[in-house]
Motif scaffolding. Structure first.
Motif, PDB file in Angstrom:
ATOM      1  N   GLN A 108       9.950 -17.229 -28.761  1.00 21.25           N
ATOM      2  CA  GLN A 108      11.297 -16.801 -29.116  1.00 21.25           C
ATOM      3  C   GLN A 108      12.227 -16.673 -27.916  1.00 21.25           C
ATOM      4  O   GLN A 108      13.363 -17.111 -27.960  1.00 21.25           O
ATOM      5  CB  GLN A 108      11.248 -15.462 -29.875  1.00 21.25           C
ATOM      6  CG  GLN A 108      10.334 -15.483 -31.083  1.00 21.25           C
ATOM      7  CD  GLN A 108      10.666 -16.602 -32.054  1.00 21.25           C
ATOM      8  OE1 GLN A 108      11.804 -16.794 -32.406  1.00 21.25           O
ATOM      9  NE2 GLN A 108       9.669 -17.367 -32.483  1.00 21.25           N
ATOM     10  N   VAL A 140       7.537 -21.911 -38.786  1.00 21.92           N
ATOM     11  CA  VAL A 140       8.264 -22.218 -37.554  1.00 21.92           C
ATOM     12  C   VAL A 140       8.277 -21.013 -36.632  1.00 21.92           C
ATOM     13  O   VAL A 140       7.973 -21.111 -35.443  1.00 21.92           O
ATOM     14  CB  VAL A 140       9.703 -22.670 -37.898  1.00 21.92           C
ATOM     15  CG1 VAL A 140      10.591 -22.531 -36.687  1.00 21.92           C
ATOM     16  CG2 VAL A 140       9.699 -24.087 -38.399  1.00 21.92           C
ATOM     17  N   HIS A 200      19.342  -8.346 -36.092  1.00 20.74           N
ATOM     18  CA  HIS A 200      20.298  -9.162 -35.360  1.00 20.74           C
ATOM     19  C   HIS A 200      19.627 -10.337 -34.679  1.00 20.74           C
ATOM     20  O   HIS A 200      20.140 -11.456 -34.704  1.00 20.74           O
ATOM     21  CB  HIS A 200      21.040  -8.295 -34.331  1.00 20.74           C
ATOM     22  CG  HIS A 200      21.937  -7.297 -34.975  1.00 20.74           C
ATOM     23  ND1 HIS A 200      22.512  -6.264 -34.307  1.00 20.74           N
ATOM     24  CD2 HIS A 200      22.347  -7.174 -36.259  1.00 20.74           C
ATOM     25  CE1 HIS A 200      23.245  -5.542 -35.129  1.00 20.74           C
ATOM     26  NE2 HIS A 200      23.148  -6.084 -36.319  1.00 20.74           N
ATOM     27  N   PHE A 201      18.479 -10.051 -34.070  1.00 20.57           N
ATOM     28  CA  PHE A 201      17.789 -11.120 -33.355  1.00 20.57           C
ATOM     29  C   PHE A 201      17.477 -12.280 -34.285  1.00 20.57           C
ATOM     30  O   PHE A 201      17.719 -13.445 -33.962  1.00 20.57           O
ATOM     31  CB  PHE A 201      16.504 -10.582 -32.728  1.00 20.57           C
ATOM     32  CG  PHE A 201      15.789 -11.590 -31.892  1.00 20.57           C
ATOM     33  CD1 PHE A 201      16.140 -11.793 -30.573  1.00 20.57           C
ATOM     34  CD2 PHE A 201      14.762 -12.354 -32.422  1.00 20.57           C
ATOM     35  CE1 PHE A 201      15.495 -12.723 -29.800  1.00 20.57           C
ATOM     36  CE2 PHE A 201      14.104 -13.298 -31.648  1.00 20.57           C
ATOM     37  CZ  PHE A 201      14.484 -13.478 -30.343  1.00 20.57           C
ATOM     38  N   LEU A 214      18.749 -12.908 -37.305  1.00 19.67           N
ATOM     39  CA  LEU A 214      19.940 -13.520 -37.895  1.00 19.67           C
ATOM     40  C   LEU A 214      20.549 -14.525 -36.928  1.00 19.67           C
ATOM     41  O   LEU A 214      21.092 -15.555 -37.333  1.00 19.67           O
ATOM     42  CB  LEU A 214      20.973 -12.443 -38.238  1.00 19.67           C
ATOM     43  CG  LEU A 214      20.797 -11.808 -39.608  1.00 19.67           C
ATOM     44  CD1 LEU A 214      21.814 -10.708 -39.796  1.00 19.67           C
ATOM     45  CD2 LEU A 214      20.955 -12.852 -40.708  1.00 19.67           C
ATOM     46  N   VAL A 215      20.452 -14.235 -35.639  1.00 21.57           N
ATOM     47  CA  VAL A 215      21.021 -15.153 -34.656  1.00 21.57           C
ATOM     48  C   VAL A 215      20.108 -16.354 -34.445  1.00 21.57           C
ATOM     49  O   VAL A 215      20.563 -17.497 -34.451  1.00 21.57           O
ATOM     50  CB  VAL A 215      21.245 -14.417 -33.315  1.00 21.57           C
ATOM     51  CG1 VAL A 215      21.563 -15.410 -32.216  1.00 21.57           C
ATOM     52  CG2 VAL A 215      22.341 -13.407 -33.460  1.00 21.57           C
ATOM     53  N   ASN A 216      18.813 -16.098 -34.292  1.00 15.23           N
ATOM     54  CA  ASN A 216      17.932 -17.172 -33.864  1.00 15.23           C
ATOM     55  C   ASN A 216      17.257 -17.927 -35.001  1.00 15.23           C
ATOM     56  O   ASN A 216      16.721 -19.007 -34.790  1.00 15.23           O
ATOM     57  CB  ASN A 216      16.888 -16.622 -32.896  1.00 15.23           C
ATOM     58  CG  ASN A 216      17.507 -16.206 -31.592  1.00 15.23           C
ATOM     59  OD1 ASN A 216      18.203 -16.985 -30.973  1.00 15.23           O
ATOM     60  ND2 ASN A 216      17.309 -14.952 -31.210  1.00 15.23           N
ATOM     61  N   HIS A 217      17.223 -17.350 -36.185  1.00 12.70           N
ATOM     62  CA  HIS A 217      16.718 -18.089 -37.349  1.00 12.70           C
ATOM     63  C   HIS A 217      17.719 -17.904 -38.495  1.00 12.70           C
ATOM     64  O   HIS A 217      17.362 -17.389 -39.548  1.00 12.70           O
ATOM     65  CB  HIS A 217      15.340 -17.575 -37.764  1.00 12.70           C
ATOM     66  CG  HIS A 217      14.305 -17.794 -36.738  1.00 12.70           C
ATOM     67  ND1 HIS A 217      13.472 -18.887 -36.744  1.00 12.70           N
ATOM     68  CD2 HIS A 217      13.963 -17.094 -35.639  1.00 12.70           C
ATOM     69  CE1 HIS A 217      12.664 -18.835 -35.704  1.00 12.70           C
ATOM     70  NE2 HIS A 217      12.937 -17.751 -35.017  1.00 12.70           N
ATOM     71  N   PRO A 218      18.961 -18.336 -38.284  1.00 11.64           N
ATOM     72  CA  PRO A 218      20.015 -17.961 -39.238  1.00 11.64           C
ATOM     73  C   PRO A 218      19.767 -18.483 -40.657  1.00 11.64           C
ATOM     74  O   PRO A 218      20.121 -17.812 -41.615  1.00 11.64           O
ATOM     75  CB  PRO A 218      21.275 -18.586 -38.638  1.00 11.64           C
ATOM     76  CG  PRO A 218      20.779 -19.662 -37.742  1.00 11.64           C
ATOM     77  CD  PRO A 218      19.466 -19.205 -37.225  1.00 11.64           C
ATOM     78  N   ASP A 219      19.144 -19.652 -40.787  1.00  8.83           N
ATOM     79  CA  ASP A 219      19.016 -20.236 -42.120  1.00  8.83           C
ATOM     80  C   ASP A 219      17.794 -19.736 -42.870  1.00  8.83           C
ATOM     81  O   ASP A 219      17.640 -20.024 -44.052  1.00  8.83           O
ATOM     82  CB  ASP A 219      18.922 -21.760 -42.018  1.00  8.83           C
ATOM     83  CG  ASP A 219      20.108 -22.327 -41.287  1.00  8.83           C
ATOM     84  OD1 ASP A 219      21.163 -21.682 -41.353  1.00  8.83           O
ATOM     85  OD2 ASP A 219      19.972 -23.392 -40.656  1.00  8.83           O
ATOM     86  N   HIS A 220      16.915 -19.027 -42.195  1.00  5.08           N
ATOM     87  CA  HIS A 220      15.631 -18.746 -42.820  1.00  5.08           C
ATOM     88  C   HIS A 220      15.310 -17.271 -42.956  1.00  5.08           C
ATOM     89  O   HIS A 220      14.512 -16.889 -43.795  1.00  5.08           O
ATOM     90  CB  HIS A 220      14.519 -19.440 -42.025  1.00  5.08           C
ATOM     91  CG  HIS A 220      14.778 -20.883 -41.814  1.00  5.08           C
ATOM     92  ND1 HIS A 220      14.628 -21.795 -42.815  1.00  5.08           N
ATOM     93  CD2 HIS A 220      15.225 -21.574 -40.744  1.00  5.08           C
ATOM     94  CE1 HIS A 220      14.959 -23.000 -42.370  1.00  5.08           C
ATOM     95  NE2 HIS A 220      15.324 -22.895 -41.109  1.00  5.08           N
TER      96      HIS A 220
END
Lengths: 793, 793
Positions: free
Chosen positions: B371, B365, B253-254, B256-262
């Protein structure tokens, strides 16, 4: 060596002058005519537009409400009443956190002083070493560690050799346990040792708590801040030259390739020194024009005239109003010409750019990562606030930066060490015995009691102060030459330099130089063995000098700060001669700012003195506590009513403040070690050497735990703000918001008039951006976690 | 004090032993039976599968080709012939760069030695100070700085006081120009000063060039590397506990939220200590089973038997083959049970995970940014190579890490400083005069010429060496306790510790302790003033001790390394008793590795000695040059033919190497300063103090310019590799490639058998990923710049 009486005289003088300043302030501040001098902050905030008093014409200038004179000290509680959150909103986080430094001083030193007076002073008092020694001493020294006897002479020269080699710890511990730990002599040193430990732990505790609070304040401040251009923008420097592409093309291509999903727009930086100059010239002409127009309007019968030559002494006689009007017109044209030249020609573009991203996340990523193989090209940093940018330094390449740093280091080194000569001379003159020896014919004048006390109590402090007045400007120039890009960073670096300067010249210089000139004769006939001993003894003896310094610089200086004598005079002069409209009056105000580059090092000197003398000569502490308390109230009042901060760095200076207090702590521990070794208590060194080690460890812990909050910007925070904003304003046109944020102040007006087409142009974009955003809102797997975080933000 | 004759004896002994080692090696290596001991690397690479010689049975074991004995030194040119790019491919970048350290030694010291012998030695030789002094000296000391006269006694005690206070630079310069700069005494010091400057500049030049080359090598190596899981993966530690979610959910979840595109996938880390233990136990049982099976197969008539009790001494008598087979069966079941337990239960999951990203850019990145608000949670670092991970340390929380660091610091401090006692005792015993005084009855034995030379030339070096043998293991244990997560980092930290240890105990310890015990009597009757002088004089006098140390540790030690006595014996024992198949023989080989944690500090000691004695006693330099040359050839041979590096850090250790050579340089400059001040040439200090300052500035420059290449991964490089890969393999299934990369070695086999469903599952993804990628390829504005960069990659 000043006696208790001398200190009394100095204290009286300084208390009286401080009181005079405070009374004058209390009287002047309630005169309506001074309202804009003592409450400019409220005018700038738009909360006070005109004098509060209505009624007769005279009562606009003088206060006849006599009851208000009786409440002349009521500004003090008023200054303390405003709660901190309101203060942050009112004066900015920088100011609020700056005030906390004074508060730390109180938090550290009040408990230490209580403990020291309860324990150390009685112990020192009961010894009689100084009475039996041949050294000159004053009755105040009886309270200090000087009065503790030397250890017995049973320490052999072999032991002394061991104590000279720092690494022979095991031998020392051996001798320590063999030693006289529980004799009466040992008992006294145990007390000093335990006190040193207690003070260290207390200081560290306070520091850790404050670091925690300030870090939380900073993060909260950043999280609750409104949308700012610097949140989305990164400053790129050292863009490599390319024969085929211009800087702007190069920047665009580089970021489109390497940050394809996040890059939004960029602005190149132009070298605008020439138009800046012309603008300044125009301003000066405008001033003269205003002056002559005023003159004419006051006395319309007489048409003013002037000569065009040097200082108006010769040359053609002209009508100044026509003359300046035409001059200004030509300048205006020239300026707009230069502006166009700079903006169009690629030659004036410097290899730096402000690159803006679509999200805070993208900017945070770019600012924290390295872009290319060569770490000296494409340097990315958080962009400072637009008003915080120091434009002149944006073009300096990496190699030049390194060399500039070396040059400034050398220059600073010489400045710091050669500054000692005049101070040394003055200090030796300020010593009565020294003057009498050097110039015996002055003896009858000096021996007059009042003059003698005055010289001893007042002169050393004030001469030092005069020397230091011109220093901050030199240091600021140095920082500018070194190439910092934001004014906040310039201020921080200047503060560091100023602190080191004060440490070497004021603190060490006063201890060693003073000693050198006083006791040169002793040294000449002593063996090298005894020299550290003499220096060790002179540290506590210098306490009286530092007390006078604290009173002049701290007490009277702070009280003088609140009076604002210089802005008061300047304002009234301007008001009388120049002001025509309310707007002019607004400009005549000079609210000033806190001045971190000079103020903070000054406070740090007091931390240093306090910590060094806490164990050695605790009677210095009350003077320091009075300083911290007075300064806290005064500066809180000034922040609320006067100062207008020019930029906001969100307390980015705190790691410096913390680091310097830690430095002071370690210096105090090392000096105590040196001092105790002069008492031939070298065996206690292993116990003393653990203190600085623990302190350094503590510093490293704090650095790891709290410093990142001041240096980096966590991605989670960025993502949270982005998500929140996207939910609130899905149709926001960010490009138009960012496009003109970072232009050189000279172009500001022009750009603003031209900004309409730009925003129109970018109006085409929103069709694209929202679709992208909405698609991201519908990203697969919108987990619970992200949901809960969004609602947190 | 050893005389020239003593050194001659020691040199003869050491040259002979080195020669014996080399001859033995030359003889043994061409025997086919030893092929796997001296050329294991080629077997591991699969380039050599069986002995090269065909023919008679005996010639499989002994070489009868007598011509090959004549060419017994031809391994040396062979070792030097392989070009560097081939070496990198063959032995890895770590090894190739490691060899460059020796090369730097040669590059620095050969020109310095030439210059020193041309200039400094003749100057020192012509003085006669030692002849007139009462100190004991040897004829070799005549070549050193000890033989330079003291400055005249015109230096007053006031000047000496000034020279004690480091800050009084201006007074020094004043006295310097007033001084005797152009007398004969001054002339000699000018020469030493100019030499010190020359040596410093030359060293810095070599260092800068090497840093540049190594950084380029590393970047080229990384850019041309094949796809590796660590390029896409980041190690996340200190995942905060959450009552509602498991670690794996939390991580997913972390990111997916904070690095959604990668974000692509992740693997949690389990605590697998228990199955690891069982696997080890099983291995031991398997060994015994093999042993008994071999015994039975060699002698089928006699069925082996054993007792189940302690050491096979009592208990039930059983057939060991059946016994161990059944034991192993139960263990196998237990292991798979434990494995399942660990993999299923959430209790054994530790709060750390390997998070993989879709692109190298995303991983770069994430690894380089912070974070969350709290910098002690969600710590992200580049994941080490899978084989480089040190699994036991992944679960340590931040606070515990800080405390562990403090504990290890204290432990290391005591280890370093209390280790001195035994060395001090040995060193004082190894001094002939000391022994004779302490134990006069031994005098007749010691006075025998050969024994005396042996004791003086050989013993100090060898005792020191024995003391140091057990040290690296202790230091490695300390590093493990401290919590590093990769074996490369463990090695680097151990190397740093070992270097500091050697610096304090071998270098300073030998200078100061030796002096302390030799000249204790002198010290007892000297004033503190004369102590630094005596130490200063003893630095050049210790040169003879260090020469013997270099010969024992450097010459004979390196020659012994190539003989590989221990692996030779172990291999033949194993070969004789255990080996049945080719596979067993493969396992019996012990190629070993370079051992950065002990090897590099050893080299650094030679750099330190070389730089310190370059000005003071240059006759030490040839010994060091011989060491560097010999070691370079030997280790190049070993890297090509023997060593098998277990992990590849892409020369990440280079900043350490560079930093330590700089440290050695600064130490040498400071010691020279101390030494010259003992010659009462304190006025030259301002000129000497600029040297360390310039060196520190140089270090900072190099750090800024080159170090980022070893710490960070530039986004441009990542983007280039990503783009290239996407173009070449648009349908790559990255998820299946990454999913099993980072599992604990214990689970490896199980996972591999189970990986099929996982890859099937992820096979559904490629439909999605390529579309996304293709859309990204068609990103608007594919500029020329990006195109040119892509073709570069």
């Amino acid at each position: 060596m000043a006696t208790l009486g001398d200190i009394g005289v100095a204290a009286t003088i300084n208390i009286l002058s401080a009181f005079a300043f405070l009374s004058a302030f209390a009287f002047l501040r309630i005169q309506p005519i001074n309202d804009r001098v003592y409450f400019p902050k409220w005018y700038l905030k738009g909360l006070r537009s005109r004098s509060l008093h209505t009624g007769a014409f005279v009562s606009k200038f003088v206060n006849f409400d006599f009851r208000s004179y009786l409440r002349f000290l009521n500004w003090m509680p008023a200054a303390l009443q405003m709660p901190e959150p309101e203060l942050i909103e009112h004066g900015g986080l920088d100011s609020a956190v700056y005030l906390r430094i004074y508060l730390i001083g109180l938090k550290i030193f009040i408990p230490i002083a209580c403990l020291a007076f309860a324990v150390i002073v009685p112990v020192n008092w009961t010894n009689k070493t100084l009475e039996h020694s041949k050294l000159k001493y004053s009755n105040i020294d009886l309270l200090s560690i000087s009065n503790v006897p030397l250890g017995s002479n049973r320490m052999s020269s072999f032991q002394r050799f061991c104590s000279n080699l720092g690494s022979w710890a095991f031998l020392r511990i051996f001798f320590f346990f063999r030693g006289r730990a529980f004799t009466s002599f040992g008992f006294i040193f145990w007390i000093h040792l335990v006190m040193a430990y207690t003070f260290t732990f207390w200081t560290c505790y306070v520091l850790k708590r404050e670091y925690e609070i300030v870090a939380a304040m900073r993060l909260h401040f950043l999280a609750s801040e409104h949308r700012q251009p610097d949140q989305f923008t990164v400053l790129v420097r050292n863009v490599p030259p390319d024969p085929d592409e211009s800087v702007t093309q190069l920047v665009e291509h580089f970021f489109l390739v390497n940050h394809p999903d996040h890059y939004l727009t960029h602005q190149v930086v132009s070298n605008a020194n020439k138009p800046s100059e012309l603008v300044n010239k125009k301003k000066k002409m405008q001033n003269w024009l205003d002056f002559y127009q005023l003159k004419y309007s006051r006395n319309p019968s007489q048409k003013p005239s002037m000569k065009t030559g040097f200082l108006g002494l010769w040359g053609e006689t002209v009508d100044p109003i026509d003359f300046y009007t035409s001059k200004i017109e030509t300048l205006k044209k020239e300026i707009s010409l230069e502006r166009d030249k700079v903006m169009c020609s690629s030659k004036s573009v410097i290899p730096a750019a402000f690159v803006s991203f679509k999200t805070r996340w993208g900017a945070a990523v770019c600012a924290q990562t390295q872009q290319t193989r060569n770490p000296t090209l494409w340097l990315t940093d958080w962009a400072p606030e637009p008003r915080d940018v120091y434009w002149d330094n944006l073009a300096i390449p990496f190699v030049s930066l390194t060399i500039r740093r070396l040059i400034i280091f050398v220059a600073y080194f010489f400045l710091t060490f050669f500054f000692m000569i005049p101070i040394a001379i003055v200090q030796s003159l300020a010593n009565i015995e020294g003057i009498e020896k050097a110039l015996p014919f002055l003896k009858p004048i000096i021996e007059v009691k009042v003059i003698k006390s005055f010289i001893q109590g007042f002169l050393p402090g004030i001469t030092l102060k005069i020397f230091l007045i011109f220093l901050p400007d030199i240091l600021m120039l140095m920082s500018k030459f070194e190439g910092f890009i934001s004014r906040a960073a310039l201020g921080r670096r200047s503060a560091t330099r100023y602190y080191i300067f004060q440490f070497i010249n004021v603190f060490l210089g006063s201890i060693i130089t003073g000693t050198a000139f006083q006791q040169l004769d002793n040294f000449m006939h002593q063996s090298a063995n005894d020299i550290p001993k003499t220096i060790g003894i002179s540290i506590p003896m210098k306490a009286t000098f530092f007390i006078t310094y604290i009173m002049v610089d701290g007490w009277a200086g702070v009280a003088g700060e609140i009076l604002r004598l210089k802005p008061l005079i300047v304002y009234h002069l301007k008001n009388f001669f120049l002001v025509k409209t309310e707007n002019d009056r607004e400009e005549a105000m000079d609210p000033g700012a806190i001045g971190f580059n000079t103020g903070e090092p000054q406070i740090q000197l007091y931390f240093l003195l306090g910590l060094v003398y806490a164990v050695v000569a605790p009677f210095l502490l009350p003077f320091i506590i009075v300083f911290f308390a007075l300064a806290f109230v005064v500066y809180r009042h000034q922040v609320i009513n006067v100062y207008n901060q020019e930029y906001e760095s969100a307390a980015a200076f705190w790691p410096d403040v913390h680091g310097r207090i830690i430095t002071a702590l370690i210096v105090s521990q090392l000096l105590l070690m040196g001092l105790l070794s002069t008492k031939e208590a070298a065996q206690s060194t292993p116990l003393l050497i653990t203190l600085p080690m623990l302190t350094i460890w503590f510093h490293r812990f704090c650095k790891g735990r709290y410093e990142p909050a001041f240096v980096r910007y966590p991605l989670q925070e960025a993502m949270m703000k982005d998500t929140l904003e996207r939910a609130r304003e899905p149709n926001l046109n960010l490009k138009s918001f960012l496009q003109i944020a970072y232009i050189h102040p000279v172009f500001k007006e022009v750009e603003e008039s031209e900004s309409d087409p730009a925003s129109e142009e970018s109006d085409q974009e929103p069709v694209l951006i929202p679709t992208k955003r909405q698609s991201r809102m519908n990203t697969p797997l919108p987990s619970k976690h992200s949901g809960s975080m969004t609602s947190l933000g």
